[in-house]
Design a protein around this motif. Structure first.
Motif, PDB file in Angstrom:
ATOM      1  N   GLU C 128       4.043   3.260  -4.207  1.00 51.12           N
ATOM      2  CA  GLU C 128       3.404   2.244  -3.367  1.00 51.12           C
ATOM      3  C   GLU C 128       3.635   2.488  -1.879  1.00 51.12           C
ATOM      4  O   GLU C 128       2.980   1.877  -1.037  1.00 51.12           O
ATOM      5  CB  GLU C 128       3.918   0.848  -3.731  1.00 51.12           C
TER       6      GLU C 128
ATOM      7  N   GLN D 102      -2.593  -1.975  -3.814  1.00 48.79           N
ATOM      8  CA  GLN D 102      -1.392  -1.910  -4.648  1.00 48.79           C
ATOM      9  C   GLN D 102      -1.717  -1.444  -6.057  1.00 48.79           C
ATOM     10  O   GLN D 102      -0.901  -0.803  -6.710  1.00 48.79           O
ATOM     11  CB  GLN D 102      -0.693  -3.271  -4.692  1.00 48.79           C
ATOM     12  N   HIS D 106      -0.308   1.974  -7.947  1.00 44.93           N
ATOM     13  CA  HIS D 106       0.605   1.336  -8.895  1.00 44.93           C
ATOM     14  C   HIS D 106       1.450   2.383  -9.620  1.00 44.93           C
ATOM     15  O   HIS D 106       0.937   3.402 -10.074  1.00 44.93           O
ATOM     16  CB  HIS D 106      -0.226   0.552  -9.918  1.00 44.93           C
TER      17      HIS D 106
END
Lengths: 452, 183, 227, 791
Positions: C128, D102, D106
């Motif tokens: 991330e 996101q 992931h």
């Protein structure tokens, strides 16, 4: 310890022999207590290490409960520190003769507890590694900086105020040669107790006693201002300065009382801490319990009567909400118990004052809790009123460690320094009776001269 | 009080009289601070190739922008990749061992990664675009005589600290607002 | 000198929280673990405050999207012992992370509870980290952070305008929340510039500011809902 | 005073003190020089030059298909904002869209194809190369054809309207299988329109120009077809009060839509339709209906004589007979004055558009209930009018070439599909599962799952478990190991939306045809191939009819080929700003058209740069957009329904049961599942930002929750935030119970699709009682009763 030291001790005059005995004799009880306290303090240190390593997340703090146990302890310990210097200074200036056996133990509380208080905000810092920024980039607008200054001054002044009146006693120890000669030779710094030295010493102590009072008052005033300068409900209050000073003295007196009772028992100082001391100190405690009630009542009544919604949320949270238990315990401990016990001569005994003192110390800790936490969890912006606070084991360990560390250091101090002033006792015996008689005579109209 | 002051004066005189003691203390102080600074700075920067800035910029008169291609447009100027070197080092240039190594790397197609020498803390919002592209600063304003070096320096030639930035900003009347550079 | 400010029309706000997520994405705001969130340690510079009032079936919603108010008279700035939070000449209340000592006095002083503390260092799954915005730093542990009106966008917009040799335009500098809002409830601009919409909207009869009586002079205005 | 300085101890002490001081000074030096920064501050721009790229694209996260603008820095996608030019979303974005960065990065995302090695669902996999996976799948499909059983290939696809849907259909048709099942958020509105208008198409709602938006359980601001469409309509003309559409939400709970709409009308579960007919009663009584429209375009309003000559009651008689205001008030819990007020508002603040939500149609009598809601639009004549219900057409894309058919494909296509359509509806996942599970030898040998996770999203999980166990080869294209994918034999993960080419036509709810283009914003760091490209490659590999029917090198080429249809249609335009769009609309209204590009290449470039194509013109005069029934009239009492079921029900569709049998006291609370705005499909876990704060109220983080009225909770002895089991006759699941004053006293509001932090789904749909609407096959969401047990 050596038999040699015992022999030397036995050769000393009465007061010195009794008061210096703890410096050479150490009981198993002392060692046991020191071990336990040391272990707790180490445990607290370990907890702090964890907090340092992983972050303040190890505490139970959150948003909006930004300040918790550490800040409570900070206010509490700095409050206790008003015990010595301030009280002893007031008693000295007012020439209260019964002070003589009390001042030293009180002054020690001040200096030691001040250190433990001053480290609390540092424990509370998110970035203790940037502590120097406080000096490098000092912003004098911040009450926090006022605090750094006044606590620094107070620490310096009270250390001197502890050290100077101890000089004659240090000279006595040096001359008696019962313990670590080099250490005491260094500390006594060539003091020979000549009349000239004595006179100069007393003059300096007199000046210091006056200087230290405004500094002491400023310390807790500024701590009160840390809270009062924000716009938060039930913090933003002009009474906080004096309220904090009064509370500090109150908790200080309670701490001295506890110390007196413990010292009396542990070292058999029954002859030095007599009924009259407990009686007088008890009266002081009584006075302050009434003062405490007056201030608290004024503070809460003002908030209640104004009934500003933001203030009322905090008010009700304390009076009958989630903080009712600590609030009413505080009232009981700070007012009901000391009032009940101290208003009767029959309970102004060592036992009675111990109970009252312990109650007041607990109550005053809770008072700080009741100032810091309920306001924190009830911020003015009401959407955020979902606050809650449960201290983590790390915080509680550091709390326990600080208490243990302070008591341990105090105990160790009694092993190196006479906890009751020898020379002031001697001076009391030698000079005071005459001085007091003269003073009392000075209060009265001159006796009529018989007509001859 | 006068007596204590006199005592203090005497003590100072005693210490002055024995420079040895003073020297020991001073040496200890130096060693400790030095060790701390050394540990804090780390071992310095090592480059995969002993690149000769002087050769390229002075002798060959190449433009900085040739290798640091984003110096006018990017936040970071960029470092030459193997393709950049390959523009010339397809065939061996010069006689040095390092030049031969570059040619070898080019031939093998092995990657060449230069290490960053001048580093800014990550909380500084700095772009070369703003300073070089718009502000027209010279490279040496901040990087010193890097163009004249013959070997890659292990440490920055200029210590770029906030004071350094602020001096220039002050002199040239640029903003000194904190959030103009702190992000 | 511009004076940046915001007008939020509560009549248009649907409470969708697009502003919140856009802000988190723009400003590298990490999530915290579930048990940390339960403790109340989530960070959300922009946050749609909402509270259900009344009883079924007569409920009403009290709500407001709440960024930092960027007060002209900011209580947080006064109390900071190291000047880690300060007000810029253009009225943006900045937070300088490498200066902050983490005493949280400013957080206590702020009546709007907009200051967030990094109880732990923010963490991201390694993969991330790819979406972190390079214009905004990742905060270290133990410092306070807060809404900055996306001032890095101002830095970049100024750079862009200077590169093109022109004046800064209203649309050049918009914080992420205002840009994301699907109902255009958030309007941002220079409060003193009559050509910017905010300067007109803040004089709307519906305009009010939070806790105006405290004298903090917030630069975030709300247009109260029409009924 | 003796000299002291010669003692060694003394010296040592001082040296110690000075050294300590020196150390501290050194530390201070190090600190003030900023020599080193701790590792936790190391995330900075680093090496990269910080080159930025902003590209327009289309969000594929939910059916709304909004315009997005991605911001890539040095090849990393660092932010998703809105595309100002997109006609539907106009630069706005929703939290899910913004949080898609996101999902893209992931950590649990699959990067390579996986082949099962252990038992099904045991979680043991072997990685395949993309080509290996393609070969594996191609071989298995060749075997089907070699065995002469092309119809044994079935595809279950989630919502993929646009070219992916077309490609799947084409692929199966050319392959020779009739088994394409689309599980695309069925809500029954297409069946309502089919029954009443003869137009089997989901309706569009002109919210922006409506005077009143009366939503019956449609979660306009949440998991609706396009929350952005509702947002834009809600927020747009803020300053001009008169044009501001008034939003009224009829809802069983205090949802966010209910909270932020201008009014909330709380009704008891299953009584939306009764309220609608109550409003109709007042409108009819007060003669506030559009009599002219009814006379010209509507059948079944008045009583009529049927073929046998008997008098049949019309809509008016039925409503006047059964929906007297007092009775409606008693049934719905809405006060009489409120009903009259609503009717008055419908009449006065027109155009009033009644929007029917899944809350209404997901019931045993969902279809007639939805008809009752829609009948308000018919009564006010608000069909095919500005601010009303519209039937818009699809973008005029170039069709794929006609599928090439050989003998075997013809034979396969002639077979009856495994899943037969519902009486009023399409083949659906439920029937597919039932058919497969019912036979020992599965009629399906290869099942491809494309954005379908029926184990999580359907209410018949057990049937699906049985069905999956019967199918020899289950292939999933999900980029995440969701519930169904973990039961698959082969997983060929798709690229995520920000990495692939696809198209995203606006959902049916939007009144203008929009063709959004989704394009790669960054390249996938792990390589990989989008499923669209994979199917095209698979077709090429299979060759024959399949290869000939899908002759495109990749999906981008396919999209470009289809865009030629737009270019040739001589209408619409690439996305433009509001002024350009308005201009084009006004020109087209007058019969003109502004060409936007000199040639097709420029047109295509503009399309990609601007994000897509829109035709801002709607022809309100076209009668085929009103009714395509036998009599070209809107049927308030649909003849199709009469043919379906002969009996009292058919004569009077507008009668509703509200007396659900709750199983005595064992299950005292009605389960009220609802979809979240932050999560609609259940195939992917929430992005952390969304999971941390999935909704603005109640205050919840990470943990799936149910909402219960505080009084109800207190009676059960459950404190706010207690963990509870929600138990029905069919199963149970774990959730956190939140006190919520906006819940009715006897219901449990249960958001659907959330996961516990450990990944387990908290799924109220598994608890549903299995009741369905026999006409549409939609599962009933409102007739299940539960109890709460402390966990």
């Amino acid at each position: 310890m050596t038999d040699d030291a015992r022999l030397k001790l036995r050769a000393l005059p009465d007061d010195a022999r009794k008061l210096l005995a703890p410096l050479v004799e150490t009981t198993w009880r002392f060692r046991a207590a020191a071990t336990v306290l040391g272990a707790i303090a180490l445990w607290g240190l370990t907890a702090y290490y964890l907090q340092l390593r992983f972050g303040l997340g190890r505490t139970g703090l959150n948003q909006p409960e930004y300040w918790g146990i550490y800040i409570i302890d900070f206010v509490f310990f700095i409050g206790i520190s008003h015990a010595g210097t301030l009280i002893s200074a007031i008693l000295r200036i007012s020439k209260a003769e019964w002070r003589r056996s009390i001042t030293r133990s009180a002054e020690f509380i001040t200096v030691l507890v001040l250190g433990f208080g001053a480290i609390q905000p540092i424990i509370d810092l998110g970035r203790p590694d940037r502590l120097l920024n406080v000096f490098l980039h000092a912003q004098l607008r911040s009450p926090l900086l006022w605090d750094v200054i006044s606590i620094g001054l107070y620490f310096g002044a009270s250390t001197i105020y502890l050290y100077l009146p101890m000089l004659p006693d240090l000279a006595i120890i040096r001359d008696a040669g019962i313990k670590a000669p080099r250490f005491y030779r260094f500390l006594a710094a060539g003091y020979r107790d000549t009349p000239a030295q004595r006179a100069r010493l007393e003059r300096v102590i007199g000046v210091l006693a006056i200087v230290v009072i405004p500094i002491a008052v400023s310390v807790h005033t500024v701590i009160g201002w840390i809270f009062a300068m924000t716009l938060r409900p039930m913090w933003h209050s002009t009474i906080f300065g004096p309220y904090f000073v009064m509370g500090a003295i109150y908790s200080g007196i309670a701490a001295i009382l506890i110390a007196m009772v413990v010292l009396r028992r542990a070292y058999g100082f029954h002859e030095y801490f007599r009924a009259v001391h407990f009686d007088y100190m008890g009266r002081l405690l009584l006075l302050f319990s009434l003062l405490w009630f007056y201030f608290t009542f004024a503070e809460y009544l003002t908030a209640f009567y104004g009934a500003e919604p933001a203030e009322m949320r905090t008010f009700w949270a304390k009076v009958r909400g989630p903080f009712a238990a600590p609030f009413w315990t505080m009232v009981t401990c700070c007012f009901v118990i000391p009032l009940a016990l101290m208003c009767r001569r029959a309970t102004r005994t060592p036992g009675g004052t111990l109970v009252a003192g312990v109650a007041v110390v607990i109550g005053m800790w809770l008072e700080r809790f009741n100032i810091v936490v309920p306001t924190s969890v009830n911020p003015r912006f009401e959407f955020e009123s979902l606050g809650h606070y449960l201290p983590s084991w790390v915080e509680l360990s550091i709390l326990a460690g600080t208490f243990a560390g302070f008591i341990l250091l105090y105990m160790v101090a009694t092993k190196f320094f006479p906890i009751i002033s020898i020379w002031e006792m001697r001076e009391g015996r030698e000079a005071s009776v005459r001085e007091v008689a003269e003073r009392v005579a000075g209060y009265l109209p001159p006796e009529p001269v018989a007509a001859d | 009080m006068g007596m204590r002051v006199a005592w203090l004066r005497r003590r100072v005189a005693q210490v002055r009289a024995r420079p040895g003691e003073f020297g020991i203390v001073a040496a200890a102080l130096l060693v400790v601070s030095g060790a701390i600074v050394a540990v804090a700075q780390g071992p310095g920067v090592a480059q995969p190739i002993a690149f000769n800035h002087r050769k390229h910029t002075q002798d060959l008169q190449l433009d900085c922008e040739l290798c640091h291609s984003y110096v006018r447009t990017g936040a970071h100027p960029g470092l030459p990749s193997l393709e950049t070197c390959a523009m010339c080092h397809q065939a061996t240039q010069g006689t040095t061992r390092e030049a031969a190594r570059v040619t070898e790397l080019v031939a093998q197609g092995r990657p060449l990664t230069f290490e960053k020498l001048f580093r800014l803390p990550p909380h500084v919002f700095y772009t070369h675009r703003r300073h070089v592209g718009i502000g027209r600063l010279e490279c040496r304003n901040c990087h010193g005589n890097i163009a004249l070096t013959t070997r890659p320096p292990a440490r920055p030639l200029v210590k770029i600290r906030m004071g350094f930035c602020l001096d220039c900003h002050r002199r040239s009347g640029q903003t000194r607002d904190c959030i103009a550079c702190h992000r | 000198m511009p004076r940046w400010g915001m007008v939020i029309d509560l009549d248009r706000c649907t409470g969708c929280a697009a502003c919140e997520v856009a802000c988190k994405s723009e400003n590298n705001i990490a999530t915290v673990a579930p048990e940390q969130a339960a403790l109340g340690r989530t960070i959300s510079w922009m946050r749609v405050m909402a509270e259900v009032e009344g009883e079924f079936p007569n409920n009403t919603l009290r709500f407001a999207p709440r960024p930092c108010m960027h007060c002209d008279n900011p209580p947080c700035v006064k109390v900071c012992p190291v000047e880690a939070t300060y007000i810029s000449p253009e009225g943006i209340v900045g937070q300088i992370y490498p200066r902050c000592i983490g005493c949280r006095y400013c957080a206590n002083a702020c009546p709007y509870t907009v200051k967030y503390f990094n109880w732990y260092a923010p963490t991201w799954p390694e993969s991330e980290r790819a979406h972190l915005n390079p214009d905004v730093s990742v905060r270290p542990k133990g410092v306070i952070e807060k809404c900055t009106f996306c001032h890095h966008r101002l830095q970049k917009a100024r750079e862009e305008a200077r590169a093109e040799g022109r004046e800064l335009r209203e649309s050049d500098y918009q914080p992420a929340c205002a840009e994301a809002c699907p109902t255009r409830a958030i309007v941002f601009g220079d409060l003193d510039n009559p050509r910017h919409r905010v300067s007109e909207l803040r004089h709307d009869p519906r305009a009010m500011r939070l806790m105006e009586d405290l004298g903090t002079e917030p630069k975030v205005y709300y247009l109260t809902p029409r009924t | 005073m003796p000299p002291l300085a010669h003692e060694p101890g003394h010296l040592g002490r001082r040296r110690f003190i000075l050294t300590l001081g020196g150390g501290l000074a050194g530390l201070a030096l190090a600190e003030s020089c900023d020599v080193r920064w701790p590792a936790d501050e190391a995330a900075g721009p680093g090496w990269a030059p910080g080159l930025e790229e902003r590209l327009n694209s289309t969000c594929l996260v939910c059916p709304s298909r909004c315009g997005i603008r991605g911001r890539a820095v040095d090849g990393r996608l660092v932010g998703i904002g809105g595309n100002q030019l997109h006609p539907l979303s106009r630069g706005g974005i929703c939290p899910r869209g913004a949080a898609a960065v996101q999902t893209l990065y992931h950590p649990e995302r699959l990067r390579t194809p996986l082949l099962r090695v252990g038992a099904r669902g045991a979680g043991r996999w072997r990685s395949l190369t993309p080509n290996g996976a393609l070969t594996f799948l191609a071989d298995r499909l060749q075997q089907l054809r070699a065995a002469g059983r092309p119809e044994a290939l079935a595809v279950l696809a989630g919502y993929c309207a646009g070219s992916m849907d077309a490609v799947w259909r084409q692929f199966l048709r050319a392959f020779g299988s009739p088994n394409y099942v689309a599980d695309a958020y069925p809500d029954g509105t297409d069946a309502i329109m089919a029954a009443m208008h003869g137009i089997p198409q989901r309706p569009s709602y002109d919210l922006e120009r409506a005077g009143l938006v009366l939503s019956f359980g449609a979660p306009l601001f949440e998991a609706w077809w396009s929350p952005l469409q509702a947002y834009v309509a809600f927020g747009r003309p803020g300053e001009e009060r008169e044009r501001h559409p008034r939003f009224i939400q009829v809802d069983t709970r205090f949802s966010r839509t209910a909270a932020r709409a201008h009014e909330w009308v709380a009704v008891r579960p299953r009584t939306h339709a009764i309220l609608a007919l109550g409003i109709a009663y007042v409108l009819i009584k007060e003669e506030r209906i559009d009599a002219d429209f009814l006379a010209r375009h509507v059948a079944g309003f008045d009583d009529w004589l049927d073929d046998r000559g008997t008098l049949q009651p019309g809509y008016r008689s039925l409503v006047l007979r059964h929906y007297r205001t007092e009775e409606v008030s008693a049934a719905t819990g809405v006060p009489i004055e409120r009903i009259v007020g609503l009717a008055k508002m419908v009449a006065d603040r027109g155009p009033a558009v009644a929007v029917c939500g899944a809350d209404v149609t997901q019931a045993p009598d969902g279809l007639p209930a939805g008809m009752a809601v829609h009948s308000l639009n018919v009564l006010t004549g608000n069909i095919n009018r500005p601010g009303g219900v519209l039937f818009r057409d699809e973008p005029p894309l170039a069709a794929l070439p006609p599928a090439a058919l050989d003998a075997m494909t013809r034979r396969g296509l002639a077979r009856s599909p495994v899943a037969l359509p519902a009486p009023l509806g399409a083949p659906n996942a439920r029937r597919l599962a039932e058919e497969i599970a019912a036979t020992q030898a599965s009629p399906v040998e290869v099942l491809l799952l494309y954005y379908a996770n029926p184990l999580a999203s359907s209410s018949d999980g057990a049937t699906w478990t049985a069905a999956l166990s019967r199918v020899p080869l289950v292939v999933s294209f999900s980029p995440f190991l969701d519930e169904t994918t973990s039961q698959a034999d082969l997983v060929i993960p798709d690229l995520l939306p920000a990495e692939r080419w696809q198209d995203g036509p606006a959902p049916a709810s939007y009144p203008y045809p929009v063709w959004g283009i989704a394009r790669p914003l960054v390249t996938s760091p792990g390589g990989g191939r989008s499923t669209g490209d994979l199917i095209l490659a698979l077709a090429a590999r299979l060759g024959g009819t399949v290869g000939a029917s899908l002759p495109y090198v990749d999906f981008e080429a396919l999209l470009k080929a289809r865009a030629r249809g737009l270019y040739d249609a001589r209408r619409g335009m690439p996305f433009g700003d509001e002024f350009e769009t308005e201009h084009q609309q006004q020109m087209q209204e007058r019969g003109w058209w502004l060409a936007s590009a000199p040639d097709f290449e420029a047109f295509w470039t503009a399309l990609v740069e601007r994000g897509g194509w829109v035709d801002p013109f709607y022809d309100h005069t076209d009668p085929t957009r009103l009714a395509r029934t036998a009599g070209d009239r809107i049927e308030l009492i649909p003849q199709q329904l009469r043919r379906q079921a002969d009996g009292a029900e058919a004569r009077d569709p507008y009668r509703f049961r509200t007396d659900d049998d709750r199983t005595a006291d064992a299950f005292p609370l009605r389960l009220n599942p609802y979809r979240m705005s932050t999560l609609a499909s259940g195939t992917v876990g929430l992005a952390p930002w969304l999971a941390e704060r999935p909704t603005t109220f109640p205050e919840v983080h990470w943990i799936p929750w149910v909402e219960v009225h505080p009084m109800t909770a207190r009676e059960l002895g459950l404190g706010d935030g207690a963990m509870v089991w929600v138990v029905s006759i069919r199963g149970r699941y774990l959730a956190q119970m939140k006190h919520f004053a906006g819940a009715a006293r006897d219901v449990v509001n249960a958001p659907y699709g959330l996961r516990h932090p450990d990944g387990t789904l908290a799924n109220p749909l598994q608890l549903l009682d299995g009741a369905t609407d026999p006409l549409t096959d939609l599962a009933s969401w409102c007739t299940t009763f539960v109890r709460l047990e402390r966990a």
